[in-house]
Design a protein around this motif. Sequence first.
Motif, mmCIF file in Angstrom:
data_model
loop_
_atom_site.group_PDB
_atom_site.id
_atom_site.type_symbol
_atom_site.label_atom_id
_atom_site.label_comp_id
_atom_site.label_asym_id
_atom_site.label_seq_id
_atom_site.Cartn_x
_atom_site.Cartn_y
_atom_site.Cartn_z
ATOM 1 N N GLN A 140 101.926 57.291 69.828
ATOM 2 C CA GLN A 140 103.082 57.903 70.484
ATOM 3 C C GLN A 140 102.681 58.565 71.794
ATOM 4 O O GLN A 140 103.404 58.482 72.789
ATOM 5 C CB GLN A 140 103.731 58.924 69.545
ATOM 6 N N LEU A 141 101.516 59.225 71.789
ATOM 7 C CA LEU A 141 101.021 59.874 73.000
ATOM 8 C C LEU A 141 100.715 58.844 74.089
ATOM 9 O O LEU A 141 100.985 59.075 75.270
ATOM 10 C CB LEU A 141 99.766 60.702 72.689
ATOM 11 N N ILE A 142 100.150 57.712 73.671
ATOM 12 C CA ILE A 142 99.823 56.652 74.628
ATOM 13 C C ILE A 142 101.088 56.091 75.267
ATOM 14 O O ILE A 142 101.136 55.833 76.470
ATOM 15 C CB ILE A 142 99.026 55.524 73.938
ATOM 16 N N HIS A 143 102.138 55.926 74.466
ATOM 17 C CA HIS A 143 103.374 55.317 74.959
ATOM 18 C C HIS A 143 104.291 56.325 75.647
ATOM 19 O O HIS A 143 105.300 55.922 76.236
ATOM 20 C CB HIS A 143 104.127 54.645 73.805
ATOM 21 N N LEU A 144 103.957 57.615 75.576
ATOM 22 C CA LEU A 144 104.829 58.648 76.130
ATOM 23 C C LEU A 144 105.050 58.445 77.629
ATOM 24 O O LEU A 144 106.162 58.478 78.118
ATOM 25 C CB LEU A 144 104.234 60.039 75.872
ATOM 26 N N ASN A 145 103.969 58.274 78.378
ATOM 27 C CA ASN A 145 104.051 58.018 79.817
ATOM 28 C C ASN A 145 103.029 56.945 80.169
ATOM 29 O O ASN A 145 101.919 57.248 80.615
ATOM 30 C CB ASN A 145 103.774 59.300 80.615
ATOM 31 N N LYS A 146 103.399 55.713 79.950
ATOM 32 C CA LYS A 146 102.438 54.619 80.061
ATOM 33 C C LYS A 146 101.796 54.530 81.438
ATOM 34 O O LYS A 146 100.584 54.351 81.560
ATOM 35 C CB LYS A 146 103.113 53.286 79.721
ATOM 36 N N ARG A 147 102.582 54.654 82.479
ATOM 37 C CA ARG A 147 102.029 54.496 83.831
ATOM 38 C C ARG A 147 100.998 55.588 84.116
ATOM 39 O O ARG A 147 99.942 55.323 84.687
ATOM 40 C CB ARG A 147 103.147 54.535 84.873
ATOM 41 N N ILE A 148 101.329 56.799 83.739
ATOM 42 C CA ILE A 148 100.392 57.907 83.946
ATOM 43 C C ILE A 148 99.135 57.698 83.112
ATOM 44 O O ILE A 148 98.004 57.848 83.605
ATOM 45 C CB ILE A 148 101.048 59.248 83.573
ATOM 46 N N ASN A 149 99.301 57.348 81.853
ATOM 47 C CA ASN A 149 98.156 57.188 80.956
ATOM 48 C C ASN A 149 97.245 56.036 81.378
ATOM 49 O O ASN A 149 96.016 56.156 81.316
ATOM 50 C CB ASN A 149 98.640 56.980 79.520
#
Length: 225
Positions: free
Chosen positions: A6-15
Amino acid sequence: MKTILQLIHLNKRINYTILALSVYCFGLLIVRAKATQSVYLFFLIWNLVLAVIPYLISSFATLHFSKFKNWHMGIIVLMWITFLPNSFYIITDLVHVVKSSGNLFYYDLILISSFAITGFFLGLSSLIQIEQVVEKLNFKPRTIHYSLLLICLLNGFGIYIGRVLRFNSWDIISNPIDLFSTLCSELLTKETILFSLHFGMFIYLILLLYKNTISNSLKNDTRTI
């Protein structure tokens, strides 16, 4: 595992941007180690790990905000403020460039700058996430604005604690008496105030620049690079 995904998919571009920057940093470090047969700058890895912690905390808070009670949120924000200076601290590692010479000087300049930019990016992204969480609590925009300024100034002080006084975030638990006594004696000195204001305002102005340019990509953007 579910929370991690969930954390990975929260802000994909940023991550994915953070991941790309981190891989680039590690690559530069490995090439340097192979060329010089030295692990001299490997402490940057640990500094970057510490820089990730506040971003993970703010991401977790963003993801589970609706489940938290007020006192839960208070504890999370306190933890976040404690670790946040680590994100901006890496910029002071540029002092180590003076120990390099010849062509290695420019390589180390790029290497350390890459770690510093990554850490700064993590810190700014984390600040924006917490700002968005606090906005959901219906605080007045002016209150949020001044709170961000105060947090940036506290980060300037946090950098002073780490770079000049040589304390770490975990000293709050492992060495609280020495930390507290030192802070009491140093808090109102001219050097402390000027250092904190200098770095704090720098962080704040970069934050304003960040908010007015690319922070929109933090708003639940699920696209990849």
